[in-house]
Structure formats: C-alpha cells, structure tokens
Design a protein around this motif. Structure first.
Motif, PDB file in Angstrom:
ATOM      1  N   GLU A 105       0.837  -1.206   0.000  1.00  0.00           N
ATOM      2  CA  GLU A 105       0.000   0.000   0.000  1.00  0.00           C
ATOM      3  C   GLU A 105       0.869   1.253   0.000  1.00  0.00           C
ATOM      4  N   ARG A 106       1.911   1.238   0.801  1.00  0.00           N
ATOM      5  CA  ARG A 106       2.820   2.374   0.845  1.00  0.00           C
ATOM      6  C   ARG A 106       3.521   2.547  -0.507  1.00  0.00           C
ATOM      7  N   TYR A 107       3.917   1.434  -1.097  1.00  0.00           N
ATOM      8  CA  TYR A 107       4.589   1.465  -2.405  1.00  0.00           C
ATOM      9  C   TYR A 107       3.672   2.076  -3.466  1.00  0.00           C
ATOM     10  N   ALA A 108       2.406   1.670  -3.463  1.00  0.00           N
ATOM     11  CA  ALA A 108       1.450   2.223  -4.425  1.00  0.00           C
ATOM     12  C   ALA A 108       1.309   3.731  -4.239  1.00  0.00           C
ATOM     13  N   ARG A 109       1.339   4.180  -2.981  1.00  0.00           N
ATOM     14  CA  ARG A 109       1.227   5.617  -2.709  1.00  0.00           C
ATOM     15  C   ARG A 109       2.458   6.370  -3.238  1.00  0.00           C
ATOM     16  N   TYR A 110       3.643   5.780  -3.040  1.00  0.00           N
ATOM     17  CA  TYR A 110       4.857   6.414  -3.560  1.00  0.00           C
ATOM     18  C   TYR A 110       4.826   6.497  -5.086  1.00  0.00           C
ATOM     19  N   LEU A 111       4.365   5.435  -5.730  1.00  0.00           N
ATOM     20  CA  LEU A 111       4.293   5.457  -7.188  1.00  0.00           C
ATOM     21  C   LEU A 111       3.387   6.587  -7.668  1.00  0.00           C
ATOM     22  N   GLU A 113       2.594   9.386  -5.969  1.00  0.00           N
ATOM     23  CA  GLU A 113       3.206  10.678  -5.656  1.00  0.00           C
ATOM     24  C   GLU A 113       4.322  11.023  -6.636  1.00  0.00           C
ATOM     25  N   MET A 114       5.034  10.003  -7.100  1.00  0.00           N
ATOM     26  CA  MET A 114       6.153  10.235  -8.015  1.00  0.00           C
ATOM     27  C   MET A 114       5.749  10.140  -9.484  1.00  0.00           C
ATOM     28  N   GLU A 115       4.425  10.021  -9.705  1.00  0.00           N
ATOM     29  CA  GLU A 115       3.857  10.021 -11.058  1.00  0.00           C
ATOM     30  C   GLU A 115       4.445   8.902 -11.914  1.00  0.00           C
ATOM     31  N   LEU A 133      11.678   4.995  -8.926  1.00  0.00           N
ATOM     32  CA  LEU A 133      11.166   3.652  -8.653  1.00  0.00           C
ATOM     33  C   LEU A 133      11.999   2.964  -7.578  1.00  0.00           C
ATOM     34  N   LYS A 134      13.318   3.063  -7.679  1.00  0.00           N
ATOM     35  CA  LYS A 134      14.194   2.436  -6.681  1.00  0.00           C
ATOM     36  C   LYS A 134      13.963   3.044  -5.296  1.00  0.00           C
ATOM     37  N   ILE A 135      13.780   4.353  -5.250  1.00  0.00           N
ATOM     38  CA  ILE A 135      13.492   5.014  -3.979  1.00  0.00           C
ATOM     39  C   ILE A 135      12.162   4.517  -3.400  1.00  0.00           C
ATOM     40  N   ALA A 136      11.136   4.438  -4.245  1.00  0.00           N
ATOM     41  CA  ALA A 136       9.817   3.991  -3.795  1.00  0.00           C
ATOM     42  C   ALA A 136       9.897   2.587  -3.212  1.00  0.00           C
ATOM     43  N   LEU A 137      10.614   1.703  -3.864  1.00  0.00           N
ATOM     44  CA  LEU A 137      10.757   0.335  -3.372  1.00  0.00           C
ATOM     45  C   LEU A 137      11.479   0.301  -2.030  1.00  0.00           C
ATOM     46  N   THR A 138      12.578   1.024  -1.935  1.00  0.00           N
ATOM     47  CA  THR A 138      13.394   0.985  -0.714  1.00  0.00           C
ATOM     48  C   THR A 138      12.660   1.595   0.471  1.00  0.00           C
ATOM     49  N   LYS A 162      11.948  15.634  -5.589  1.00  0.00           N
ATOM     50  CA  LYS A 162      10.956  14.631  -5.204  1.00  0.00           C
ATOM     51  C   LYS A 162      11.585  13.552  -4.322  1.00  0.00           C
ATOM     52  N   ILE A 163      12.825  13.168  -4.661  1.00  0.00           N
ATOM     53  CA  ILE A 163      13.508  12.136  -3.882  1.00  0.00           C
ATOM     54  C   ILE A 163      13.847  12.653  -2.492  1.00  0.00           C
ATOM     55  N   VAL A 164      14.362  13.874  -2.408  1.00  0.00           N
ATOM     56  CA  VAL A 164      14.670  14.467  -1.102  1.00  0.00           C
ATOM     57  C   VAL A 164      13.399  14.592  -0.264  1.00  0.00           C
ATOM     58  N   GLU A 165      12.310  14.980  -0.893  1.00  0.00           N
ATOM     59  CA  GLU A 165      11.034  15.108  -0.184  1.00  0.00           C
ATOM     60  C   GLU A 165      10.565  13.750   0.325  1.00  0.00           C
ATOM     61  N   ALA A 166      10.723  12.696  -0.487  1.00  0.00           N
ATOM     62  CA  ALA A 166      10.305  11.357  -0.066  1.00  0.00           C
ATOM     63  C   ALA A 166      11.113  10.881   1.131  1.00  0.00           C
ATOM     64  N   VAL A 167      12.416  11.170   1.132  1.00  0.00           N
ATOM     65  CA  VAL A 167      13.269  10.771   2.248  1.00  0.00           C
ATOM     66  C   VAL A 167      12.846  11.486   3.522  1.00  0.00           C
ATOM     67  N   THR A 168      12.645  12.783   3.458  1.00  0.00           N
ATOM     68  CA  THR A 168      12.289  13.551   4.651  1.00  0.00           C
ATOM     69  C   THR A 168      10.926  13.134   5.199  1.00  0.00           C
ATOM     70  N   HIS A 169       9.983  12.813   4.323  1.00  0.00           N
ATOM     71  CA  HIS A 169       8.649  12.416   4.777  1.00  0.00           C
ATOM     72  C   HIS A 169       8.664  11.026   5.409  1.00  0.00           C
ATOM     73  N   SER A 170       9.576  10.153   4.967  1.00  0.00           N
ATOM     74  CA  SER A 170       9.613   8.790   5.501  1.00  0.00           C
ATOM     75  C   SER A 170      10.486   8.683   6.744  1.00  0.00           C
ATOM     76  N   PHE A 171      11.235   9.728   7.057  1.00  0.00           N
ATOM     77  CA  PHE A 171      12.129   9.691   8.215  1.00  0.00           C
ATOM     78  C   PHE A 171      11.335   9.764   9.519  1.00  0.00           C
ATOM     79  N   THR A 172      11.684   8.872  10.450  1.00  0.00           N
ATOM     80  CA  THR A 172      11.096   8.872  11.793  1.00  0.00           C
ATOM     81  C   THR A 172      12.223   8.682  12.806  1.00  0.00           C
ATOM     82  N   PRO A 173      12.000   9.001  14.088  1.00  0.00           N
ATOM     83  CA  PRO A 173      13.050   8.844  15.093  1.00  0.00           C
ATOM     84  C   PRO A 173      13.572   7.417  15.233  1.00  0.00           C
TER      85      PRO A 173
END
Length: 228
Positions: A105-111, A113-115, A133-138, A162-173
């Motif tokens: 589900e998360r992967y589908a959302r990344y796809l 968001e990244m069009e 795609l590689k970022i979305a999978l990882t 977009k990649i930097v934004e995806a990293v920052t949004h997925s980052f948690t403590p």
C-alpha cells in the motif's frame, strides 16, 4: 545502532576501504560524502552484508552483520536490479516476496506521488523514472537502517527534489538513513551528520552544527576544500 571498527576491504593490492571506523546512531540522517572511487559504495555493501570485509568488524544493534541484519537493513544500490520483463507493479511483488517488512500500500502511494505508472515496463523507463522507482521500493520497507547509494546522481533537479522530499517524509526517530553522494548541496538541507571519505579513509566527520561551528564553513565549502 551501527559500529564499523577498523574496516579494511582489499581488492588485489588496493584498499578500497582503509582502516575506517565510524558509528551511526538511531534517528539521524547521515551523509557519506566523497567523489567516485572514494570507497562509499564498498562501505555500504559491507554494512548491507553483500561484501565481506578483509579485516575489521561491523556490528548492527550489537551483533555482527549477517542474515539476521539483512531483514533490518535496506540498501539501494546504484545498479539496476530488475528483470527486463518487470513492470513497476511486478517490482513491488518481487520485493514483497523477499522482505516481510515491505508494504504494497505504501509502495502504491509512492508510485502515485512520483507520477509513475505501475503498468509501465521498467526497461522503458527513463533514468529519472528508474531513480524514483528504486526510492519507492526501498522506502516501502520498515527497515531500521536505510542506505541509499547515490540517489541523486544523473537525474534532473525536479526529480532530485521529489527524492529528497520522499526521504524527509519517511524519516522517523526510529529509523536511520545513510545517503551517499558527491552532490552535496541538496543533502545539506536534510542531513544531521556528515562523513567525508577519501581513498577509503575517513578524513573528517561531525554533525552539521559542530562542523559549521568548528570549521566555520558549509558542507559544500568543506567538500571543495577536501577534494579540490
């Protein structure tokens, strides 16, 4: 979270990694900086358990890296790692089969968001689309340590954002990120700590605040000074 102690990796008579030691703490974004050939990829592959050190040790959460740690460490290489017949959707199923912590589900959302079209064949994707795609999978894994090898290399500015934004949004403590790159300016906006590597050796490290205070320079300026 991770300790690298006096690591050496030799190929014939050359040390790709040369007596390198570093520690990673949970809940931080680290930059592994240096030009091509500095040893960044070799170091990451050893941490991922894909390459065996010639000497030294790597401890992940207090235990040597191995089969168990692979379930907790996500590594995105620079190389393409898909079969030619695969679509974006196939790649997600492929990851789901290998990794219990992968979320479709998360992967589908990344796809979305990244069009990216999940039905498009990967072999027909541009380099920028492949990078996303590689970022979305990882990032669709719930790994404790996530390592991205040159995630910004060879792609346009919009895709980098977009990649930097995806990293920052997925980052948690609870997660730790390691981003290797020689494209420093984009990383300086999001990292907490930087390691500068040259010829397989750690030549400078520190948090952004410490480096700015002690060196009086930005990460970009330090990079130019070290590698010029």
């Amino acid at each position: 979270m991770l300790q690298c102690n006096d690591l050496v990796k030799s190929y014939r008579k050359k040390n790709a990694v040369n007596h390198l030691s570093l520690n990673l703490e949970a809940g931080k974004i680290y930059a592994l900086l240096g030009p091509n050939g500095s040893g960044k990829t070799t170091l990451m592959k050893m941490i991922a358990g894909l390459v065996k050190p010639t000497a030294g040790s790597i401890l992940f959460e207090g235990k040597p890296v191995g089969i168990a740690s692979k379930a907790r460490i996500a590594y995105m290489p620079t190389e393409a790692f898909f079969y030619s017949y695969m679509t974006g959707r196939d790649a997600g199923k492929y990851y789901r089969d290998f990794f219990k912590d992968f979320h479709m589900e998360r992967y589908a959302r990344y796809l979305e968001e990244m069009e990216l079209d999940p039905s498009q064949k990967i072999s027909k994707m541009s380099s920028g689309m492949m990078a996303k795609l590689k970022i979305a999978l990882t990032l669709s894994r719930d790994a404790r340590l996530i390592m991205l090898d040159e995630p910004l290399n060879g792609i346009d500015l919009i895709t980098r954002e977009k990649i930097v934004e995806a990293v920052t949004h997925s980052f948690t403590p609870g997660k730790t990120f390691v981003l290797s790159s020689h494209l420093v300016e984009e990383l300086e906006k999001i990292i907490h700590h930087a390691f500068f590597i040259r010829n397989g050796e750690l030549v400078l490290e520190g948090s952004l605040d410490d480096l700015h205070r002690e060196q009086g320079k930005t990460i970009v300026d330090l990079y130019k000074e070290i590698y010029a």
